[in-house]
Design a protein around this motif. Structure first.
Motif, mmCIF file in Angstrom:
data_model
loop_
_atom_site.group_PDB
_atom_site.id
_atom_site.type_symbol
_atom_site.label_atom_id
_atom_site.label_comp_id
_atom_site.label_asym_id
_atom_site.label_seq_id
_atom_site.Cartn_x
_atom_site.Cartn_y
_atom_site.Cartn_z
ATOM 1 N N GLN A 176 -21.992 -63.237 -53.660
ATOM 2 C CA GLN A 176 -21.367 -63.619 -54.930
ATOM 3 C C GLN A 176 -19.840 -63.517 -54.844
ATOM 4 O O GLN A 176 -19.120 -64.386 -55.353
ATOM 5 N N LEU A 177 -19.372 -62.448 -54.179
ATOM 6 C CA LEU A 177 -17.927 -62.267 -54.028
ATOM 7 C C LEU A 177 -17.333 -63.417 -53.211
ATOM 8 O O LEU A 177 -16.346 -64.038 -53.605
ATOM 9 N N MET A 178 -17.958 -63.685 -52.071
ATOM 10 C CA MET A 178 -17.409 -64.705 -51.166
ATOM 11 C C MET A 178 -17.460 -66.092 -51.817
ATOM 12 O O MET A 178 -16.519 -66.881 -51.664
ATOM 13 N N ALA A 179 -18.555 -66.364 -52.545
ATOM 14 C CA ALA A 179 -18.663 -67.656 -53.243
ATOM 15 C C ALA A 179 -17.563 -67.757 -54.302
ATOM 16 O O ALA A 179 -16.928 -68.799 -54.446
ATOM 17 N N GLU A 217 -24.363 -59.154 -53.462
ATOM 18 C CA GLU A 217 -23.036 -59.062 -54.096
ATOM 19 C C GLU A 217 -21.938 -59.584 -53.170
ATOM 20 O O GLU A 217 -20.935 -60.140 -53.631
#
Lengths: 217, 255
Positions: A70-73, A67
């Motif tokens: 996913q957040l950083m992307a 997660e």
């Protein structure tokens, strides 16, 4: 690609972390931070092209490694597949299985490697690392050090550290800060001892008097 | 895309928080407690049940909003969760909106869950599912989201605990603004009336969201009023978050 590694040295409070925050554009131009006045010629870097590894693992401990990816992307406005995550975690020497666990279960070394992997999303040209080797046990230290040496081959690195031996191994350029002033800029000295001498040439203001008082006791 | 990523991460983090689970259990407890009112009859059958359900759902939705808001904002500062996101090209507006939306989406989710419980319960008891009664639950959701936005806004220039306290105080004040305006119109001098009118229009007016008397007495609600009370929180939230982002963007990050 021609890359170089810049090492930021200086006593505690010299302004290394502040300079890194300045590189990241965390201060407004009219900020009243006293150090910023002395760095008028140093411009913040282009955030599109850099990855940042903070001093401490400032991550949401409730989220899993996956997660966090996913957040950083999402924050970097790019997509990341499970394969990309696996590739990045393997690159930093993190077990892929750890990605499904919350970050609160990670050791300090694992968090550090995850932070580096997060910084590598979107393959930035420059990596900014704020004391990446502090607080690690010798095993963790060795792993992060070899990772940094590997990254040095294809990224520009800007690293602040107090570890002079590591600094010498990594550096191409050295900047020394003293009380917020950039007092030395130059290539890496010939030996780790020479770097150590350079470092101790710039103590914090008031340190001399502290030394004198200590010797009188 | 950054806002969606932040919203998702915030909602997931809140869901895994132990206190959120406690709140969920508390909500179940309240719902079960409301069922005790089944046997009481005050003239109109099940009126007390409807009243208790509405009151408890209003309380719970606001409690959710306040605790989610506090949790998100406390984490922002205590764990410096803004440091890494701002190393990307993220704007202060996207940051605030993403964090707010993550908490608000859970409040909306809880509101929908309450609606579902009410619908099932009313169907089982053969109470006609009156639309204004359902609308009232949705307005409580809107009120809770507005209260959440007020806390987020205040946190841009106050510490988290003060933001929460002032946010709750503003909710209490905002709840009584209708009565205050009515009172000053009848009994006070023009200067006081103007002052109260300023409060009425400038402060978040939570009294707009209370249509429980119409709901319980099965009275219809005018379309204009309905449009107004549905657009009011949206506009107010956007304005609050926008001003909050402008204040937030002036602060240095990572200190």
């Amino acid at each position: 690609m021609d890359t170089s590694t810049l090492i930021l040295l200086g006593h505690n409070g010299a302004g290394k972390s502040t300079l890194i925050r300045h590189f990241l554009g965390y201060y407004r131009r009219e900020s009243d931070h006293p150090f910023l006045k002395t760095w008028r010629d140093i411009q913040p870097l282009d955030k599109q092209k850099l990855g940042f590894v903070p001093e401490l693992p400032w991550l949401d401990a409730q989220l899993t490694g996956r997660e966090q990816f996913q957040l950083m992307a999402g924050l970097k406005s790019c997509r990341i597949s499970r394969d990309d995550m696996a590739h990045l975690t393997q690159r930093v020497g993190l077990d892929t299985g750890a990605l499904d666990h919350p970050v609160s279960h990670y050791s300090k070394g694992m968090k550090q490697r995850l932070l580096i992997a997060l910084a590598l999303i979107n393959e930035p040209m420059v990596l900014l690392l704020d004391e990446p080797l502090s607080g690690l046990d010798p095993f963790g230290h060795e792993q992060i050090m070899s990772l940094l040496l590997a990254l040095k081959a294809d990224k520009h690195l800007i690293i602040s550290t107090h570890q002079l031996d590591d600094a010498w191994k990594l550096a191409d350029q050295i900047w020394v800060l003293q009380n917020g002033v950039l007092v030395f800029q130059g290539p890496r000295p010939d030996s780790a001892d020479a770097l150590s001498q350079l470092y101790f040439r710039y103590p914090p203001h008031g340190a001399d008097s502290v030394h004198r008082n200590a010797s009188l006791c | 895309m950054p806002v969606i990523a932040l919203t998702r991460a915030t909602a997931l983090s809140l869901l895994r928080n132990g206190f959120s689970r406690f709140l969920f259990i508390l909500a179940c407890f309240f719902m079960a407690g409301a069922l005790l009112m089944l046997s009481f009859d005050i003239g109109v059958r099940y009126r007390l049940l409807e009243n208790t359900l509405l009151a408890s759902q209003c309380f719970l939705l606001h409690l959710f909003a306040w605790s989610f808001g506090f949790d998100v904002l406390k984490k922002n500062t205590a764990e410096k969760l803004y440091v890494l996101p701002f190393s990307t090209s993220l704007s202060a507006r996207s940051w605030l909106l993403g964090r707010f939306s993550g908490a608000a989406i859970l409040v909306v989710g809880m509101g929908l869950l309450f609606l579902l419980v009410d619908t099932v319960l009313f169907a089982a008891l053969k109470i006609d599912i009156f639309s204004v009664l359902m609308l009232q639950v949705l307005l409580y959701v809107a009120s809770a989201c507005l209260s959440l936005a007020v806390i987020f806004f205040l946190s841009c220039f106050l510490d988290v605990l003060s933001a929460l306290i002032y946010g709750v105080v503003l909710w209490i004040i905002g709840h009584g603004l209708d009565e205050l305006l009515l009172l000053t119109d009848q009994q006070f001098e023009p200067a006081v009336q103007i002052l109260v009118q300023c409060f009425y229009y400038l402060l978040p007016n939570f009294s707009f969201f209370d249509i429980s008397s119409q709901a319980l007495n099965r009275l219809p609600i005018e379309t204009e009023k309905l449009v107004f009370i549905l657009t009011y929180p949206l506009i107010y939230i956007v304005v609050l978050l926008d001003i909050g982002a402008a204040i937030f963007s002036r602060k240095p990050i990572g200190q």
